[in-house]
Write a protein that holds these residues in place. Structure first.
Motif, PDB file in Angstrom:
ATOM      1  N   LEU A 351     -35.906  79.251 -51.256  1.00  0.00           N
ATOM      2  CA  LEU A 351     -37.187  79.480 -52.019  1.00  0.00           C
ATOM      3  C   LEU A 351     -37.116  80.742 -52.605  1.00  0.00           C
ATOM      4  CD1 LEU A 351     -39.786  78.209 -49.495  1.00  0.00           C
ATOM      5  CD2 LEU A 351     -39.041  77.128 -51.689  1.00  0.00           C
ATOM      6  N   GLU A 352     -36.613  81.864 -51.790  1.00  0.00           N
ATOM      7  CA  GLU A 352     -36.605  83.013 -52.774  1.00  0.00           C
ATOM      8  C   GLU A 352     -35.363  82.999 -53.790  1.00  0.00           C
ATOM      9  OE1 GLU A 352     -34.338  87.641 -51.633  1.00  0.00           O
ATOM     10  OE2 GLU A 352     -34.263  85.735 -50.001  1.00  0.00           O
ATOM     11  N   SER A 353     -34.241  82.386 -53.736  1.00  0.00           N
ATOM     12  CA  SER A 353     -33.517  82.288 -54.804  1.00  0.00           C
ATOM     13  C   SER A 353     -34.158  81.535 -55.997  1.00  0.00           C
ATOM     14  CB  SER A 353     -32.261  81.329 -54.426  1.00  0.00           C
ATOM     15  OG  SER A 353     -31.550  81.867 -53.603  1.00  0.00           O
ATOM     16  N   SER A 354     -34.937  80.293 -55.673  1.00  0.00           N
ATOM     17  CA  SER A 354     -35.608  79.700 -56.773  1.00  0.00           C
ATOM     18  C   SER A 354     -36.620  80.688 -57.493  1.00  0.00           C
ATOM     19  CB  SER A 354     -36.491  78.554 -56.273  1.00  0.00           C
ATOM     20  OG  SER A 354     -35.564  77.510 -55.714  1.00  0.00           O
ATOM     21  N   TRP A 355     -37.301  81.367 -56.796  1.00  0.00           N
ATOM     22  CA  TRP A 355     -38.342  82.436 -57.421  1.00  0.00           C
ATOM     23  C   TRP A 355     -37.537  83.374 -58.272  1.00  0.00           C
ATOM     24  CZ3 TRP A 355     -42.657  84.834 -53.793  1.00  0.00           C
ATOM     25  CH2 TRP A 355     -43.435  85.773 -54.381  1.00  0.00           C
ATOM     26  N   PHE A 356     -36.364  84.017 -57.566  1.00  0.00           N
ATOM     27  CA  PHE A 356     -35.849  84.865 -58.295  1.00  0.00           C
ATOM     28  C   PHE A 356     -35.056  84.368 -59.752  1.00  0.00           C
ATOM     29  CE2 PHE A 356     -31.482  86.501 -59.331  1.00  0.00           C
ATOM     30  CZ  PHE A 356     -31.891  87.856 -59.597  1.00  0.00           C
ATOM     31  N   LEU A 357     -34.460  83.277 -59.505  1.00  0.00           N
ATOM     32  CA  LEU A 357     -33.772  82.616 -60.749  1.00  0.00           C
ATOM     33  C   LEU A 357     -34.966  82.393 -61.994  1.00  0.00           C
ATOM     34  CD1 LEU A 357     -31.175  80.368 -59.222  1.00  0.00           C
ATOM     35  CD2 LEU A 357     -30.733  82.266 -60.783  1.00  0.00           C
ATOM     36  N   TRP A 358     -35.962  81.825 -61.626  1.00  0.00           N
ATOM     37  CA  TRP A 358     -37.007  81.559 -62.575  1.00  0.00           C
ATOM     38  C   TRP A 358     -37.498  82.836 -63.203  1.00  0.00           C
ATOM     39  CZ3 TRP A 358     -38.139  76.914 -64.777  1.00  0.00           C
ATOM     40  CH2 TRP A 358     -37.985  75.567 -64.247  1.00  0.00           C
ATOM     41  N   ILE A 359     -37.797  83.951 -62.206  1.00  0.00           N
ATOM     42  CA  ILE A 359     -38.188  85.055 -62.746  1.00  0.00           C
ATOM     43  C   ILE A 359     -37.040  85.761 -63.716  1.00  0.00           C
ATOM     44  CG2 ILE A 359     -38.859  87.334 -62.359  1.00  0.00           C
ATOM     45  CD1 ILE A 359     -40.939  85.352 -61.900  1.00  0.00           C
ATOM     46  N   SER A 360     -36.047  85.625 -63.515  1.00  0.00           N
ATOM     47  CA  SER A 360     -34.790  86.530 -64.051  1.00  0.00           C
ATOM     48  C   SER A 360     -34.710  85.739 -65.278  1.00  0.00           C
ATOM     49  CB  SER A 360     -34.038  86.836 -63.105  1.00  0.00           C
ATOM     50  OG  SER A 360     -33.163  85.555 -62.593  1.00  0.00           O
ATOM     51  N   GLN A 361     -34.419  84.464 -65.174  1.00  0.00           N
ATOM     52  CA  GLN A 361     -34.045  83.688 -66.240  1.00  0.00           C
ATOM     53  C   GLN A 361     -35.072  83.507 -67.595  1.00  0.00           C
ATOM     54  OE1 GLN A 361     -30.672  83.603 -66.674  1.00  0.00           O
ATOM     55  NE2 GLN A 361     -30.634  84.622 -64.709  1.00  0.00           N
ATOM     56  N   MET A 362     -36.360  83.599 -67.415  1.00  0.00           N
ATOM     57  CA  MET A 362     -37.223  83.218 -68.114  1.00  0.00           C
ATOM     58  C   MET A 362     -37.313  84.337 -69.397  1.00  0.00           C
ATOM     59  SD  MET A 362     -40.783  84.602 -66.341  1.00  0.00           S
ATOM     60  CE  MET A 362     -41.180  86.552 -65.941  1.00  0.00           C
ATOM     61  N   ASN A 363     -36.641  85.411 -69.159  1.00  0.00           N
ATOM     62  CA  ASN A 363     -36.592  86.263 -70.190  1.00  0.00           C
ATOM     63  C   ASN A 363     -35.260  86.471 -71.033  1.00  0.00           C
ATOM     64  OD1 ASN A 363     -37.872  87.807 -67.301  1.00  0.00           O
ATOM     65  ND2 ASN A 363     -39.054  87.978 -69.181  1.00  0.00           N
ATOM     66  N   HIS A 364     -34.330  85.480 -70.535  1.00  0.00           N
ATOM     67  CA  HIS A 364     -32.991  85.784 -70.972  1.00  0.00           C
ATOM     68  C   HIS A 364     -32.272  84.292 -71.520  1.00  0.00           C
ATOM     69  CE1 HIS A 364     -32.520  89.708 -69.890  1.00  0.00           C
ATOM     70  NE2 HIS A 364     -32.820  89.546 -68.669  1.00  0.00           N
ATOM     71  N   ILE A 365     -32.671  83.300 -70.626  1.00  0.00           N
ATOM     72  CA  ILE A 365     -31.880  81.988 -71.234  1.00  0.00           C
ATOM     73  C   ILE A 365     -32.650  81.606 -72.399  1.00  0.00           C
ATOM     74  CG2 ILE A 365     -32.034  79.446 -70.590  1.00  0.00           C
ATOM     75  CD1 ILE A 365     -31.246  79.888 -67.827  1.00  0.00           C
ATOM     76  N   PRO A 366     -33.838  81.660 -72.828  1.00  0.00           N
ATOM     77  CA  PRO A 366     -34.214  81.068 -74.249  1.00  0.00           C
ATOM     78  C   PRO A 366     -33.933  82.090 -75.226  1.00  0.00           C
ATOM     79  CG  PRO A 366     -36.086  81.228 -72.541  1.00  0.00           C
ATOM     80  CD  PRO A 366     -34.917  82.086 -72.015  1.00  0.00           C
ATOM     81  N   MET A 367     -33.257  83.282 -74.911  1.00  0.00           N
ATOM     82  CA  MET A 367     -33.030  84.030 -76.160  1.00  0.00           C
ATOM     83  C   MET A 367     -31.471  83.818 -76.623  1.00  0.00           C
ATOM     84  SD  MET A 367     -35.972  85.544 -76.185  1.00  0.00           S
ATOM     85  CE  MET A 367     -35.535  86.812 -77.379  1.00  0.00           C
ATOM     86  N   ASN A 368     -30.941  84.572 -77.599  1.00  0.00           N
ATOM     87  CA  ASN A 368     -29.682  84.530 -78.121  1.00  0.00           C
ATOM     88  C   ASN A 368     -28.887  84.815 -77.147  1.00  0.00           C
ATOM     89  OD1 ASN A 368     -27.968  84.424 -80.532  1.00  0.00           O
ATOM     90  ND2 ASN A 368     -27.417  86.441 -80.206  1.00  0.00           N
ATOM     91  N   ILE A 369     -27.924  83.876 -76.867  1.00  0.00           N
ATOM     92  CA  ILE A 369     -26.766  84.030 -76.251  1.00  0.00           C
ATOM     93  C   ILE A 369     -25.301  83.718 -76.987  1.00  0.00           C
ATOM     94  CG2 ILE A 369     -25.410  82.957 -74.100  1.00  0.00           C
ATOM     95  CD1 ILE A 369     -28.206  82.225 -73.178  1.00  0.00           C
ATOM     96  N   ASN A 370     -24.466  84.499 -76.828  1.00  0.00           N
ATOM     97  CA  ASN A 370     -23.272  84.696 -77.815  1.00  0.00           C
ATOM     98  C   ASN A 370     -22.313  85.568 -77.194  1.00  0.00           C
ATOM     99  OD1 ASN A 370     -21.510  83.805 -79.835  1.00  0.00           O
ATOM    100  ND2 ASN A 370     -23.383  83.773 -81.518  1.00  0.00           N
ATOM    101  N   TYR A 371     -21.061  85.599 -77.830  1.00  0.00           N
ATOM    102  CA  TYR A 371     -20.260  86.877 -77.839  1.00  0.00           C
ATOM    103  C   TYR A 371     -20.807  88.221 -78.091  1.00  0.00           C
ATOM    104  CZ  TYR A 371     -16.770  83.090 -77.052  1.00  0.00           C
ATOM    105  OH  TYR A 371     -16.055  81.981 -76.398  1.00  0.00           O
TER     106      TYR A 371
END
Length: 466
Positions: A351-371
């Motif tokens: 549960l802690e990992s789920s909480w952490f991943l949703w919180i940490s990735q909501m700011n980054h995965i939808p953004m630009n990812i590249n080299y």
């Protein structure tokens, strides 16, 4: 007439104390690759430093400094090093020259006006005292997490291990652990204590300095035992890279799940598809993310922390990790038995990992990812991060990581000051036409799945038709 730039293939020597001058073109060749693969140079405030050997013993980790080889590291250096006088002793022996007078202060590919305006903003931030921590705030955050931790044990001690107290205890333990995690994040960024003698036990997270005095060791043990039970130096090794080059593939460790579990970002997904690589059914990754990501994260973290401690001989950190686990076992196994405790502990970790991943990735995965595109500091952080609306709940639930933009621009800023600098950052973005994204919490969560779905579609289209 400007002085001649250096052309030697080896390490330049400073003749008679006179500075040797170089161009951005020459510096850009020294990346540890290609023709000058043995050389790594970087620039800090127009001064050029040779880190070809130093990167191997850099207190903050070899990779984070190497990521700036051949580039201007001025803003990254300022952002990471709270006490610049302390690190001057490391820099001085590495100095080999300066930028030629006809060279701009930042690389020609970067927005010089934006860079200068950000430097002025940082000066304003320091003058306003926004880098000064409030000890009462962090004391309260620790106290409320400690009370939740205690309440989880008292629930089992008083009510037993029937389903209701079991689940209530798991919930309390999970919340306590995630709040400890947010506080550990604050400590890692040196934003809790202003004085060096109290920051030192946690300063080595970034700078590699080990604590020595008795009161420092007691502080470190307190947080090691009560919080996460993981090695701080690994946090330093991984998290600094993330802040230095966010969402840059092969430089940001947070992207290590690409491509083995997830295909992230349009550019990387298309590239993966064209290579006919298929480690997972990426077209369905938005469906399996919620289960597979936290499950993998739990197992990976447990394995990675032990591997890191053994490989790098972090025996003191390993001892504290063991003390943490002994502490938890002694608290709960006598009350519920080993099997029930295993269910209790691993459910809370999931549960802690789920909480952490949703919180940490909501700011980054939808953004630009590249080299790595070698953007200026502000553009790089804004391209890779977004914010979530402020509210008392959102601030608490995310550990103030809903202010991800401000956190990335000013990593050592105490989180209770993010909201104060937000208007200044928005003004800077508006002046230079940079998008400042801020969205509701649930929208941010949904955008993770939408982004994964789009990336999977890009991969599938390239895989089938390229």
């Amino acid at each position: 007439m400007p002085p001649e730039s250096g052309t030697s293939l080896g390490k330049p020597e400073l003749a008679s104390g006179a500075p040797q001058f170089f161009t951005w073109e020459e510096i850009g060749l020294r990346t540890g690759k290609g023709e000058f693969k043995e050389e790594r140079w970087l620039v800090i405030r127009r001064k050029i430093y040779d880190i070809s050997q130093f990167h191997l013993r850099h207190p903050g980790g070899t990779r984070v400094i190497s990521h700036y080889a051949g580039q201007d590291a001025t803003d990254a250096f300022t952002a990471f090093h709270k006490d610049e006088d302390l690190v001057e002793k490391y820099l001085s022996p590495l100095l080999i020259g300066e930028l030629a007078p006809d060279q701009p202060s930042c690389e020609p590919t970067k927005n010089a006006m934006l860079v200068n305006d950000f430097h002025e903003l940082r000066t304003t931030v320091k003058r306003m005292g926004l880098l000064q921590p409030c000890f009462l705030f962090f004391g309260f955050m620790f106290l409320h997490a400690f009370l939740l931790d205690t309440a989880s044990w008292l629930t089992i001690w008083y009510f037993g291990v029937s389903w209701v107290p079991f689940l209530v205890g798991v919930a309390l333990f999970t919340v306590a652990q995630i709040q400890y995690g947010f506080l550990q994040h604050d400590l890692g960024h040196l934003s809790v204590f202003q004085k060096a003698k109290w920051n030192r036990p946690f300063h080595f997270i970034v700078m590699g300095i080990l604590c020595s005095s008795t009161h420092e060791l007691m502080v470190y043990m307190l947080f090691s035992l009560c919080m996460k039970g993981g090695p701080p130096s690994q946090w330093n090794y991984m998290h600094n890279q993330h802040h230095a080059k966010p969402n840059c593939f092969r430089k940001d460790p947070d992207l290590n799940m690409h491509p083995f579990l997830f295909s992230l970002g349009k550019a990387l997904s298309v590239e993966l598809g064209k290579k006919k690589k298929k480690y997972m059914p990426y077209q369905h990754q938005h469906i399996y993310f919620a289960l597979l990501a936290p499950l993998t994260f739990v197992l990976y973290v447990q394995f990675a922390v032990l591997r890191f401690a053994f490989q790098r001989k972090k025996w003191r950190e390993f001892a504290f990790m063991m003390l943490y686990n002994v502490r938890v076992c002694l608290m709960y196994i006598p009350l519920m038995g080993f099997k029930s405790f295993m269910a209790y502990y691993w459910l809370a970790r999931f549960l802690e990992s789920s909480w952490f991943l949703w919180i940490s990735q909501m700011n980054h995965i939808p953004m630009n990812i590249n080299y790595d595109q070698n953007l200026d500091w502000v553009s790089a952080q804004l391209a890779a991060t977004c914010n979530v609306d402020q509210s008392l709940f959102n601030d608490w639930y995310t550990g103030h990581l809903n202010f991800q933009i401000e956190h990335h621009l000013f990593p050592t800023m105490p989180r209770h000051n993010y909201w104060k600098v937000t208007p200044l950052v928005k003004s800077l973005c508006a002046k230079h036409g940079i998008e400042y994204q801020c969205k509701p919490l649930l929208t941010a969560f949904a955008d993770i799945l939408h982004s994964l779905k789009k990336s999977g579609e890009h991969w599938q289209d390239a895989y089938l038709h390229a």
